[in-house]
Design an enzyme around this catalytic site. Sequence first.
Site: not given
Length: 372
Positions: A263-266, A304, A332, A334
Amino acid sequence: MSNGHVDVVIALGSNIERERHLPEAIRLLRRHRGIEVTEVSRFFESAAVGGPEDAPEFFNAAVVACTRLGPKELRDELRDIEEALGRERSEDPDASRTIDLDLVFYGDLVEEFDGWSIPDPGAASAPHVAVPIADVAPQWVHPVTGETAYDIVAAMDASVVRPVTAIQLAPPHLTRGPADWDDHADVYAPRFESLVRQQLMEIGEDPDREGLLRTPLRVAKAFDFLTSGYSASLDDVVNNAIFDAEGADEMVLVKDIEFYSMCEHHMLPFFGKAAVAYLPNERIIGLSKLARIVDLYSRRLQVQERLTNQIAEAVQNILEPHGVAVIVEGRHFCMMMRGVQKQDSSTVTSAMLGTFKADARTRTELLGLVRG
Ligand code: ZN
C-alpha cells in the site's frame, strides 16, 4: 541464445567514487528494459593501467546479461549509462573515469567495427577484464581462441587483481562493520542500503549487531523485486502472446490469481487474489499473461482500487475485447497489524468495462463463475 536473445558479457570499471558508481551502474543495467542481467561477478580491485602513477585504483566487475539488442545498439545503450553516471570522454584512453562499460562478448560473435571490436581484446589479455569474467562465467568460451574464461585467467598473472571486501565498498559513514565481514563484496544499492541502515538506527536498533548486518542488503534486494513493476512494461510482459480468437467469443476467466503488493500509504503489504475476465473480440491472450499483468501492476506502491483499474485498462488496451472485468480481493497489513486491527476483514474492488458494465446478465454470469 534463443528467440533472438543473445547472451552477452559486459565488463565494468570505475576509479572515481568507485564505491558508488560501480553498484549504481549495475543497478541501471538491471533496470534497463532491453537488458536482462542474469549474473554479476564479485567486485575486484586493480591498479590503473597506463595512466599516471598516482591514478586511483579501479574497481572492476563483470555482468552476464541477455538481450535482443544488436551489438551496436547495446554499445550505444552502455554509453548512455556511462553518460548518466557522469562519464566524460577524453582523448586520453587512460584517464580516470566514473564508469567504463565495455561490451566484451556478444554471443560468439567475432567482428571488427569502426574503432572497436568484439570480443574486446581485453578479454584475452587484461587481468582486470578477464578475472571478473572468469568469476561470473568461468565456462564462457572465447570465440577466437577457443579457451574458457577460466583457462584464460589460469594462464595469466592475475595476482594484480584482488577481490574487494565488503568493508572497502561501504560508504565512509558505514565502515564501522566488524572486520570479519565475509569477503564477498555483496553490495546492491549503496544509497538504498544506507537509508535502511539509518532507518534501523531511527527505530532504536543497532545496525551493527550480527543479525542485522546484512539486513540493508537484503531489504534493498527485496524492494528491487517488490517494486520491479516500475521498470517493466506491458509490451515486455505481453511479449507477442496475442493470438487470433478464431471465432471464440465465450467469456475467458482466470481466477484465484495470487498477488502481493504494497500500500502506498504505509508501505505495508496487501495481498490476495484477483480474477480477470474478458469477452474476446478477434484477439485472445495466453492465459498466463493475465497473471503476469497482475504482477506488473502489483509490484509497485499501490492502492487496491487503482491496481484493479490498471489491470482492467491493460487488458482493454491490448485486446480491445467486448468487455473486461477485474475483481480483486485483498487483505491489508496496514489494517490487520495496526490502526483498526481488523484481522479478518478483506477489501473487494472491481472494475467493469464494456459488456460487463452495460449488461447485468453478463455480470451475474461472471459473479457466479468467480464464486463457484
Ligand atoms: Zn495502508
